[in-house]
Design a protein around this motif. Sequence first.
Motif, mmCIF file in Angstrom:
data_model
loop_
_atom_site.group_PDB
_atom_site.id
_atom_site.type_symbol
_atom_site.label_atom_id
_atom_site.label_comp_id
_atom_site.label_asym_id
_atom_site.label_seq_id
_atom_site.Cartn_x
_atom_site.Cartn_y
_atom_site.Cartn_z
ATOM 1 N N SER A 39 -6.285 -0.140 -4.654
ATOM 2 C CA SER A 39 -5.681 1.180 -4.865
ATOM 3 C C SER A 39 -6.501 2.273 -4.188
ATOM 4 O O SER A 39 -5.953 3.292 -3.758
ATOM 5 N N GLU A 40 -7.820 2.043 -4.077
ATOM 6 C CA GLU A 40 -8.673 3.023 -3.399
ATOM 7 C C GLU A 40 -8.366 3.064 -1.900
ATOM 8 O O GLU A 40 -8.386 4.135 -1.288
ATOM 9 N N ILE A 41 -8.091 1.901 -1.324
ATOM 10 C CA ILE A 41 -7.674 1.861 0.084
ATOM 11 C C ILE A 41 -6.347 2.593 0.257
ATOM 12 O O ILE A 41 -6.168 3.397 1.189
ATOM 13 N N LEU A 42 -5.408 2.312 -0.620
ATOM 14 C CA LEU A 42 -4.093 2.952 -0.552
ATOM 15 C C LEU A 42 -4.214 4.466 -0.714
ATOM 16 O O LEU A 42 -3.516 5.230 -0.048
ATOM 17 N N ARG A 43 -5.104 4.872 -1.597
ATOM 18 C CA ARG A 43 -5.327 6.307 -1.804
ATOM 19 C C ARG A 43 -5.879 6.955 -0.542
ATOM 20 O O ARG A 43 -5.449 8.032 -0.141
ATOM 21 N N MET A 44 -6.823 6.283 0.105
ATOM 22 C CA MET A 44 -7.379 6.816 1.346
ATOM 23 C C MET A 44 -6.318 6.854 2.454
ATOM 24 O O MET A 44 -6.371 7.717 3.340
ATOM 25 N N LYS A 45 -5.370 5.925 2.377
ATOM 26 C CA LYS A 45 -4.282 5.881 3.357
ATOM 27 C C LYS A 45 -3.124 6.817 2.985
ATOM 28 O O LYS A 45 -2.136 6.904 3.717
ATOM 29 N N HIS A 46 -3.265 7.471 1.824
ATOM 30 C CA HIS A 46 -2.221 8.378 1.329
ATOM 31 C C HIS A 46 -0.894 7.651 1.122
ATOM 32 O O HIS A 46 0.174 8.129 1.506
ATOM 33 N N ARG A 47 -0.994 6.478 0.478
ATOM 34 C CA ARG A 47 0.183 5.687 0.169
ATOM 35 C C ARG A 47 0.441 5.714 -1.341
ATOM 36 O O ARG A 47 -0.492 5.577 -2.135
ATOM 37 N N PHE A 48 1.700 5.879 -1.733
ATOM 38 C CA PHE A 48 2.051 5.877 -3.149
ATOM 39 C C PHE A 48 1.830 4.489 -3.740
ATOM 40 O O PHE A 48 2.151 3.472 -3.111
ATOM 41 N N PHE A 49 1.319 4.447 -4.974
ATOM 42 C CA PHE A 49 1.058 3.170 -5.631
ATOM 43 C C PHE A 49 2.348 2.430 -5.998
ATOM 44 O O PHE A 49 2.303 1.251 -6.343
ATOM 45 N N VAL A 50 3.474 3.110 -5.962
ATOM 46 C CA VAL A 50 4.749 2.477 -6.310
ATOM 47 C C VAL A 50 5.554 2.107 -5.065
ATOM 48 O O VAL A 50 6.688 1.670 -5.165
#
Length: 264
Positions: A39-50
Amino acid sequence: MKTRVITAVVALIIFVPLLIMGGAPLLILTLIMGVIAMSEILRMKHRFFVSAEAWVSFIGVVALILPNSFWQDVPLIKSAHIFFYILAFLLLLHTVFSRNHFNFDDAGTLTLAMLYIGTGFHYFFQADTKGLATVMFGMLIVWLTDSGAYMVGRAIGKHKLAPKISPNKTWEGSIGGSLVAVIVVASLYTIFNWLPAYNFIELLLFAIVLSIAGQLGDLIESGLKRHFNVKDSGNILPGHGGILDRFDSMLVVMPLMSILGMLI
């Protein structure tokens, strides 16, 4: 500093008993840490968790962390790597139907992140199944190297190790951290006959290689944060950052322990 100490104490109170217990409780904790790291990678990529790519990434990390025995009874697949390939293919397919909202760079980043995080935590759990002394060997190398590098670097560090990636690290600190790890491991082996399955020279060589690998893991994560222009990978651990900030070295050291034959 107070926040950092409190977080460390609370984390150890939770982490150490589960490490000692091993089995399902530790596996659950490992899976949770893997998902948070992803989720930290996704957050850095500005991707929604859903988003679709997020769910594929979470499933991929969980699949790679699960012990090999889990896949023996799964019809057709039989291997985490086959399942991982299917998920990577889905990410590639997503680039076709996402209307340019998800491209090959995004797919590559998430695929590599799944492999990096999932494999690292898989071997962390695998190390514990070989006994507490084995997993503690890897963790102790990382902690001793990190602490030794910090102290030596502050005392005599002058020559920058990787100024564009981590400007505070020095060659003196790096070498000093590895020496501290080797000296402590040598002392533990001599005094307590620690990990008697290996002879003295083997254990020292393992300590040197793993110490260097742990520092490279730290630099890899520093480079990742530089790339995404963030100070910490996350904020789940107040004063310490995210899961990737705390386990960056472990994610490299644990798979390498398997390569060296320590987890066979």
